[in-house]
Structure formats: structure tokens, C-alpha cells
Enzyme design. Structure first.
Site, PDB file in Angstrom:
ATOM      1  N   ASN A 161       0.698  -1.156  -0.074  1.00  0.00           N
ATOM      2  CA  ASN A 161       0.022  -0.161   0.019  1.00  0.00           C
ATOM      3  C   ASN A 161       0.840   1.204   0.044  1.00  0.00           C
ATOM      4  OD1 ASN A 161      -2.728  -1.319   0.072  1.00  0.00           O
ATOM      5  ND2 ASN A 161      -2.258  -1.853   2.242  1.00  0.00           N
ATOM      6  N   GLU A 220      -9.493   9.010   0.455  1.00  0.00           N
ATOM      7  CA  GLU A 220      -9.363   9.790   1.344  1.00  0.00           C
ATOM      8  C   GLU A 220      -8.766  11.112   0.939  1.00  0.00           C
ATOM      9  OE1 GLU A 220      -6.326   8.137   3.871  1.00  0.00           O
ATOM     10  OE2 GLU A 220      -4.966   7.764   1.841  1.00  0.00           O
TER      11      GLU A 220
END
Length: 685
Positions: free
Chosen positions: A251, A304
Site C-alpha cells: 500500500n 481519502e
């Protein structure tokens, strides 16, 4: 050191901002901010931990204050010490960079209470966007596309399983206060959800001091595309195009580019307008980034918002000509934005590679530590920008992120930017630590990457068995063998030349060596090579095929430019031993070549081989780190793949498992121990 800028932003010297700014960060981002401050005529204050006392950012700043010992919690996250440094130096504003306190609303509140300007958005925006649960609700309200999921805090592992089943696997478990890939786990079934809940909450607690988690649908094979936004305190907001950040491991982004090869102008505008709508909804004033997941049909979902400068901001600066740090400083002072949406261009193409002190052959990059014994950035090449905070002699330590630098190349189009990146990676000299240049170079020359067929699972799809380095074609293999043989002969000739000039009492018999017959071993295959030279030109016969190699053969230089049958190659000879071992970086990957003369090769057959250690019954640490937990004791029976201990390195938790089924003979570590790479952890009988 940090190189030139590759962004054309002008600066108005009549526009007064701040006299002095404190940079609450370290490494390359601190250097990056200091550069813009210098351009704007602003004095700078660096903060540092005791181990960073002689760092580049400390030397670049006008003043520097030590804020504590090495661990981040006692230095770069130590708000009291930083507030003290601000008072002492009378800094009027603070730029937080990224990471550390950049998205900490308490820090922003402390500054406001002391009338010190925080160069970033106000506390309301930080709080709203920093909490993934609140930000998702706000995004929905602002009519931004969002991912299906559970809009609340997950209490325990049982509830996590229940929610995951309702949403439908796969799901993403992530820290509510998270970022930077920390505290995130993908779960495909109930068992993985329980494990993910445990690891993510532990990582979140240690990285952010907040163990709250949320769960959402995991979009399979998505692209990670983000929109850079810029807002001021007067209600204006712009989107500065997108960045493609799909090449990731654990990630965390590895290669980024701007613009994205995938977006059309319609999708770009729709994403940009939604990003601006969200920014306006929270009255956002500063540079920020709205991250989206984009599926194969160009549906995009809000992921986000990062209320700070992103690591990969240079690629946006390259294609727009804006200096984002300068814009942040102007906005913080209260000036309105200087640009309209119609003024924001996409000029050319920019690519960024994150160069890490990591071993790419272990899970695409486990951290490596060490001292840079030699370090040269490829800034002599056209269209290259390097953002770094290190120099020869710098230490890459266990305490901080293992990033060495950000290597950015810019071109008129994607093809030119990628070609320049290939050259830049070949011309980058990094010695003393293991680095990931081999992986970066393989990614940018990969046919799928070049076609733009990428998603966030790119690395595991392209390298299902892990990264193994560059696979040589027959032609490339012959080129490598010819270059290595030429190098070997060049070294031998230099040694003879040196002996001839010594006033030795012993008469030297000059070898009349016209042809060098060599035995060259690569990947356990032995090749017969015959090399002859006339000055800097070598004629080399490898297994019957002839190659012509020319070069300057400056054997003291870390970079060697050679020409093999008309193909230009930049190689690095990393080491050479008397026993014939030579380590050569060729096409980004380091190859071990063993070269002996024909006679030495005959005699070598009588040498004994060293017996390899049986590694299945022992567990060694694959990297330097701290032992968080040990789950076995002597006498326990463990199954293959069972967790034995957990090691935290550079803020990531890694589960160490048994290589085979067996009984634990001895345990050599306990929770809290600091271990080095290769240290023995557990032995099985």
C-alpha cells in the site's frame, strides 16, 4: 544533495510573507521546503534529533535546534520540544512537510494558541479529512462518489467479521487515523479479517496513537489516481490535474507519474470538480490531495483526502510549472490564489521513482540500513530532478523511513520521460546500502507498464514469485560477458603497467598476451571467452559469437560508459576480488560474474566448496528492527507457516513464520529486543 527544480514558478519579491519559518520535519522534504524559502528570501529553522545533527537539512537551514533523541516519539513528534524551538528562534510560521505532525490537529491548535501560522489547512479541515469515517460522510454530502462500506468504528474482531460478511469479501481493514500504508490489511475471508483486525489495530496504535479501525469494500484491480487541489482563505479552489500512483507495494507508492495515461479529459474534469467540491465543503485552504480508486470502466471512488503536501508533488510541479510550497506559504499568509482553473496546463510528462534503501528481492523491498560510502545523483542529465536529504557519508538508520531520494524525470511526452528515467537510474551511484534501483528500472521498461496496463496489484501480478531482477536475453547476456571480460583484461593490463614502472630488483617477465583466454561463470553456467585489445577497443568472442567493446575504461570512476556493437550502456563495477569474483550493475540489476584465466580455472577445480547452512530449521531476521512479540517457547511444536514472532521495522509490522514443522529448540530474542539483519531469532530441532 538536492538538485535544480524543473518548475518555472516565478516569485514576486514585493509580496511579503514571513521573515522566518520553522520546518517541523527532516530529510528530503525539509530540504525541499528550505529551497523554496531561500528563493522567497525567508530565513529557515531546522529541527533535528541527536542522530540527525549533521544531516543535510540541518546544514541547509539558517538555524537548527535539537528536539530530542533518535526515536520519533521523542523528537520529531515531540510537540513540547518543537514549541520550545519555535519560541526560542521566534519563527512566525511552521511548515510540517508530510508525515510526522503534518496532519495532527493538536499541533495546529498549539500553534494557533501561540499566534504561530501553520502552513497548511485549518484544524477543522485536518480533523474532518484526517478521520476516514468523518471524511467519507462529508464526501457523500458533497456529492463525491464513495466506496460502499461501514461508516463507523469497528469494536472487535467478531464485529469485523460480521461487517465484512455484510459488505462482501474482499474487504479493506484500515486505521481511521491512518496514512502511508500503515495499519491497512486486505481480507479475503473470516480468518484474514481477524488477523487483519489484530495487526492493523496494533500498527495504528504504534504509528498514530489511535487504534480505531473501519472496513470498506475492496475494489479489485483498481488504479490509484489522485487529484492535487489548492485552496485559499477567500473561498477559491483549483484542481491541478491528476497523478497516477498505481505502482505500489504494501500500500505504499513506488512509481508515480503525471498526467495519467488512463484518464480522458472528461473523467479528469469530473474527478477534478468533485475534488474541488470536497475542498470547498471543508473550507480547505492550502495544497491538499484527494485520492480516488478508479476501476477498469473509469468509475472513480473517493478514498481519502491528505491535508498536506504529498511525497509525489514534484510530478505535478513539472507539468504545471507551479511551486506548491510557494503557493502554500502565500495562502498561509492570506494571499488569494494567483491562477484561474483555465490557466492550469498539462505541459509534457513527469515520472517519479522513489529510491529506497531496501532489498527489492525480499517482498519487493524490506528495509536495509547502512552508511552511504559513495553517492552521486544523476543531475548532469537533461530533464532530471532529484529531491533528497542525504550526501556521501549519510546514515540510513533504523529510526526513520528508508527513502534515499525521489528521482524525477521530465519530458515532452511519456516516452521521453521514461527514457530519461532509464538513463537516470543507470547513472545513479549508491554504495553502502542495498537499494531498489533494479526493481524501479524493471517496472519502467515492463511492456505492461509502457502500455499503461497497470493497477495497484501490478507488482504481485507481474512477479507472482517475487522480484528476481532483470532476465537477460541471449544478446544482453553476451553483452554482459563481453563487458566483464574487457573489464577484467583492463584491470590486468593496469596491474602490469604499474609493475613495469616500479624499480623492482626482480626482473619482470613481460607476458606477451595477445589473446586472453578466459573462463567466465554467470548464473552457474561457464562460458569460454577469448578477448584481445588494441587500446580502448576490445574484440571479444563469447561462446563463438564476436562482439566489439569500446570504452574510456577509467577504472577509478564509479560509472563506466561502454559501447557494445553500437549499443551504449552505462554500467557500474561494484566490486572486484583477487579470486575472480566481479560484481557488475548492468541494466539496473547487479550480476555476480566469476572470471578466471584458463589456467586458473583448471586449478580452481581442486578448491573445496563451502557447505551452505540448512536454513529450514532456523529463523533469522530478514531485516533490522525491533521484536514486538514472541509467540513460542522452547519445547513448543510449531507447524510450517505458523507465526513465531513479530518484528517492527521502519514503522511496519512483519510476521515471521516457521519454515517447516518441528519442535522449538531455543529462542534467541524477546519482546523489545533490537535485532539486525541475519540475527538468529529461533532454532528448531
Amino acid at each position: 544533495m538536492v538538485s535544480r527544480h524543473l518548475c518555472s514558478a516565478g516569485y514576486d519579491s514585493n509580496e511579503k510573507t514571513f521573515d522566518k519559518i520553522l520546518i517541523a520535519n527532516r530529510g528530503e522534504i525539509a530540504c525541499r521546503v528550505i529551497k523554496t524559502c531561500k528563493k522567497m528570501g525567508i530565513k529557515t529553522v531546522a529541527i533535528h534529533s541527536d542522530v540527525d545533527a549533521s544531516s543535510v537539512h540541518v546544514k541547509m537551514a539558517d538555524e537548527a535546534v535539537c528536539v530530542g533523541p533518535a526515536p520519533t516519539s521523542q523528537s520529531y513528534l515531540n510537540m513540547d520540544a518543537i514549541m520550545e524551538a519555535i519560541k526560542k528562534t521566534r519563527a512566525q510560521a511552521v511548515h510540517p512537510g508530510y508525515g510526522f505532525l503534518s496532519e495532527n490537529k493538536e499541533f495546529a491548535k498549539y500553534l494557533a494558541a501561540e499566534d504561530v501560522v501553520f502552513i497548511g489547512p485549518d484544524t477543522h479541515a485536518i480533523q474532518a479529512m484526517g478521520d476516514k469515517i468523518e471524511s467519507k460522510l462529508l464526501a457523500k454530502k458533497a456529492k463525491v462518489n464513495t466506496i460502499p462500506g461501514f461508516d463507523g468504528v469497528v469494536k472487535d474482531a467478531d464485529e469485523a467479521v460480521r461487517i465484512a460478511r455484510e459488505i462482501g469479501y474482499p474487504v479493506m481493514i484500515k486505521a481511521s487515523a491512518g496514512g502511508g500504508g500503515k495499519g491497512m490489511r486486505i481480507a479475503w475471508d473470516d480468518e484474514e479479517t481477524r488477523d487483519g483486525f489484530r495487526f492493523s489495530s496494533q500498527e495504528a496504535a504504534s504509528s498514530f496513537g489511535d487504534d480505531r479501525l473501519l472496513i470498506e469494500k475492496f475494489i479489485d484491480n483498481p488504479r490509484h489516481i489522485e487529484i492535487q487541489v489548492l485552496g485559499d482563505k477567500h473561498g477559491n479552489a483549483l484542481w491541478l490535474n491528476e497523478r497516477e500512483c498505481s505502482i505500489q507495494r504494501r500500500n505504499q507508492k513506488v512509481v508515480e507519474e503525471a498526467p495519467s495515461i488512463f484518464l480522458d479529459s472528461e473523467t479528469r474534469r469530473a474527478m477534478g470538480e468533485q475534488a474541488v467540491a470536497l475542498a470547498k465543503a471543508v473550507k480547505y485552504s492550502s495544497a491538499g490531495t484527494v485520492e480516488f480508486l478508479v476501476d477498469s470502466k473509469k468509475n472513480f471512488y473517493f478514498l481519502e483526502m491528505n491535508t498536506r503536501l504529498q511525497v509525489e508533488h514534484p510530478v505535478t510541479e513539472c507539468i504545471t510549472g507551479l511551486d506548491l510550497v510557494q503557493e502554500m506559504i502565500r495562502v498561509a499568509k492570506g494571499y488569494p490564489l494567483r491562477h484561474r482553473q483555465a490557466d492550469i496546463p498539462i505541459n509534457g510528462w513527469a515520472v517519479e521513482c522513489r529510491v529506497y534503501a531496501e532489498d527489492p528481492y525480499k517482498s519487493f523491498g524490506l528495509p536495509s540500513i547502512g552508511r552511504l560510502s559513495q553517492y552521486e545523483e544523476p543531475v548532469h542529465l537533461p530533464g532530471v530532478r532529484v529531491d533528497s536529504g542525504i550526501q556521501p557519508g549519510s546514515d540510513i538508520s533504523i529510526y526513520y523511513d528508508p527513502m534515499i531520494s525521489k528521482l524525477i524525470t521530465y519530458g515532452s511526452d511519456r516516452t521521453e520521460a521514461l527514457k530519461r528515467m532509464e538513463d537516470a537510474l543507470d547513472n545513479y551511484v549508491i554504495r553502502g546500502v542495498t537499494h531498489n534501483i533494479a526493481l524501479l528500472r524493471e517496472v519502467i521498461i515492463n511492456s505492461r507498464f509502457i502500455e499503461g496496463d497497470i493497477n495497484t496489484k501490478f507488482l504481485s501480478d507481474v512477479y507472482p514469485d517475487g522480484f528476481k531482477g532483470h532476465k537477460l536475453t541471449e544478446n544482453e547476456r553476451n553483452q554482459l560477458l563481453a563487458i566483464a571480460s574487457s573489464l577484467f583484461v583492463a584491470f590486468q593490463l593496469r596491474a602490469q603497467h604499474f609493475q613495469e614502472h616500479e624499480n623492482s630488483r626482480v626482473p619482470i617477465i613481460k607476458p606477451q598476451e595477445a589473446n586472453w583466454e578466459l573462463s567466465v561463470k554467470l548464473h552457474d553456467e561457464v562460458h569460454t571467452v577469448v578477448a584481445s585489445n588494441s587500446g580502448p577497443a576490445f574484440s571479444v568472442e563469447v561462446d563463438g559469437s564476436k562482439l566489439n567493446v569500446t570504452g574510456t575504461w577509467n577504472l577509478a570512476s564509479p560509472l563506466l560508459s561502454v559501447n557494445v556493437d553500437g549499443t551504449q550502456r552505462t554500467i557500474q563495477c561494484l566490486s572486484r576480488e583477487a579470486g575472480g569474483n566481479m560484481s557488475i550493475q548492468f541494466l539496473g540489476t547487479v550480476y555476480q560474474v566469476h572470471i578466471l584465466t584458463k589456467l586458473a580455472a583448471e586449478l580452481n577445480k581442486f578448491m573445496l566448496e563451502k557447505v551452505a547452512e540448512d536454513t529450514s530449521s532456523i529463523l533469522r531476521s530478514p531485516m533490522p528492527g525491533v521484536v514486538v512479540a514472541v509467540s513460542v517457547k522452547p519445547g513448543d511444536v510449531v507447524a510450517e507457516g505458523q507465526e513465531i514472532c513479530v518484528i517492527e521495522a521502519m514503522k511496519m509490522q512483519n510476521s515471521m513464520t516457521a519454515g517447516k514443522t518441528g519442535k522449538v529448540k531455543s529462542v534467541h530474542c524477546k519482546a523489545g529486543d533490537t535485532v539486525g539483519e541475519g540475527d538468529l531469532l529461533v532454532e528448531l530441532e
